[in-house]
Design a protein around this motif. Structure first.
Motif, short mmCIF file in Angstrom:
data_model
loop_
_atom_site.label_atom_id
_atom_site.label_comp_id
_atom_site.label_asym_id
_atom_site.label_seq_id
_atom_site.Cartn_x
_atom_site.Cartn_y
_atom_site.Cartn_z
N THR A 220 -14.86 2.20 1.37
CA THR A 220 -14.20 0.38 0.76
C THR A 220 -14.17 -0.44 2.04
O THR A 220 -14.50 -1.60 1.55
N LEU B 215 -11.17 11.39 1.56
CA LEU B 215 -10.70 10.14 1.63
C LEU B 215 -11.09 9.32 2.76
O LEU B 215 -11.29 8.25 2.88
N SER C 107 -5.21 2.75 5.18
CA SER C 107 -5.69 4.52 4.64
C SER C 107 -5.49 5.20 5.31
O SER C 107 -5.19 6.07 5.03
N SER D 67 -14.85 8.53 -5.71
CA SER D 67 -13.28 9.08 -5.49
C SER D 67 -12.87 9.85 -6.79
O SER D 67 -12.24 10.61 -6.73
N VAL E 243 -1.95 5.61 4.18
CA VAL E 243 -1.36 6.65 2.32
C VAL E 243 -2.04 7.93 2.77
O VAL E 243 -0.88 8.64 2.52
N THR E 244 -2.54 8.34 3.27
CA THR E 244 -3.27 9.75 3.08
C THR E 244 -1.82 10.67 4.11
O THR E 244 -1.67 11.18 3.22
N PHE F 218 0.37 -1.18 -0.24
CA PHE F 218 0.06 0.22 0.25
C PHE F 218 0.63 1.19 0.33
O PHE F 218 0.38 2.28 -0.53
N THR G 181 -7.83 -2.33 8.40
CA THR G 181 -7.90 -0.74 7.32
C THR G 181 -7.88 0.30 7.69
O THR G 181 -7.35 1.17 6.37
N GLY H 134 -8.07 -0.33 -2.57
CA GLY H 134 -8.23 -0.13 -0.71
C GLY H 134 -9.10 -2.32 -0.31
O GLY H 134 -9.20 -2.71 -0.19
N THR I 110 -14.28 7.36 0.89
CA THR I 110 -14.43 6.63 0.51
C THR I 110 -13.62 5.34 1.45
O THR I 110 -13.77 4.37 0.65
N THR I 111 -12.58 5.90 2.22
CA THR I 111 -12.20 4.38 2.61
C THR I 111 -13.75 3.79 3.18
O THR I 111 -13.45 2.93 3.82
N ILE J 123 -7.54 4.69 -3.21
CA ILE J 123 -7.50 3.55 -1.75
C ILE J 123 -9.25 2.80 -2.44
O ILE J 123 -9.16 1.60 -1.95
#
Length: 259
Positions: free
Chosen positions: A169, A162, A131, A221, A134-135, A28, A127, A81, A165-166, A77
């Motif tokens: 997902t 974000l 995320s 997204s 990643v952010t 990731f 998870t 993701g 979306t996270t 993501i």
């Protein structure tokens, strides 16, 4: 509640001690690095061409600014993701069956629903932290390459994009939990997740992505180039799919013939 917290702590300990989480974290981590590299090329097309990073005839579309970068991170993501979160879910719910230690887990003085709930909580927080990783890494890379268009309101909008979306997902990882239980291992849920990603691409390409749950996070997204707006029915569809996965997994833990 104490039993749930204890079971949750044990499941988290399994994740922290496993190689799976480090492999997943490394995989990731590549995503925001590639996103930052792409933004660097967009920001400096001449430099990238002179240094040989892109060919003379390469055409690179898009803008290099913070709103576009946040949208790219959200797309990472949303698409990556589903695979990465599905992999984590497959491991958490399929590990005992693969290692043939399920009977030891069931011998613990906890309700089966407590064990299943602890696993879902572990998947959610693991998870979510991926995320966040990643952010944060993506924002640091954005500052490093000097992206224009930074503002407090833009940051809030980007973080909301974000976060939603996270959550969308993560919600779609629950059916993989049931498939891992039913398939008694990793392979069945991984195949299920890959199949859903492929179908989501096809359905979105023909214009019906808002009616297919696994395509909704990517559409939200902004992967289609539109504003991240979807009808409430699409978000409700994701919620119903998530609850169905949770209900199916709990039902399996309660009534399946565990041997």
């Amino acid at each position: 509640m104490n039993n749930l917290l204890t079971a949750f702590w044990i499941e988290n300990l399994k994740v922290r001690k496993s190689k799976m989480i480090w492999v997943t974290l490394a995989a990731f981590t590549v995503a925001p690095l590639m996103g930052g590299f792409f933004m660097f090329i967009l920001k400096n097309p001449g430099l990238a061409e002179r240094s040989g990073l892109v060919g003379d005839k390469a055409q690179i579309l898009g803008e290099a600014n913070w709103p576009a970068y946040f949208s790219m991170l959200a797309q990472i993501i949303a698409v990556g993701g589903i695979l990465v979160f599905g992999f984590v879910t497959s491991w958490v719910f399929g590990r005992e069956s693969t290692d043939r230690t399920l009977k030891d887990l069931l011998a613990l003085p906890y309700r089966r629903t407590t064990i299943a709930a602890a696993k879902f909580l572990t998947v959610f927080f693991t998870t979510l932290l991926l995320s966040v990783h990643v952010t944060v890494l993506g924002i640091l890379i954005g500052f490093f390459i000097g992206l224009p268009g930074w503002s407090a309101s833009g940051l809030i909008d980007g973080l909301i994009l974000l976060l939603v979306t996270t959550l969308l997902t993560i919600a779609l990882s629950t059916p993989a939990a049931f498939v891992a239980c039913w398939g008694k291992g990793y392979l069945a849920p991984l195949g299920f997740v890959i199949f859903m990603v492929v179908v989501a691409q096809v359905v979105a390409a023909i214009g019906y992505g808002q009616y297919f749950p696994w395509a909704v996070p990517a559409l939200f997204s902004g992967i289609a180039g539109d504003e991240p707006t979807l009808p409430w029915s699409s978000l409700l569809l994701v919620l119903v799919t998530s609850l169905a996965g949770v209900g199916a997994a709990f039902s399996w833990w309660l009534w399946a013939d565990h041997q």
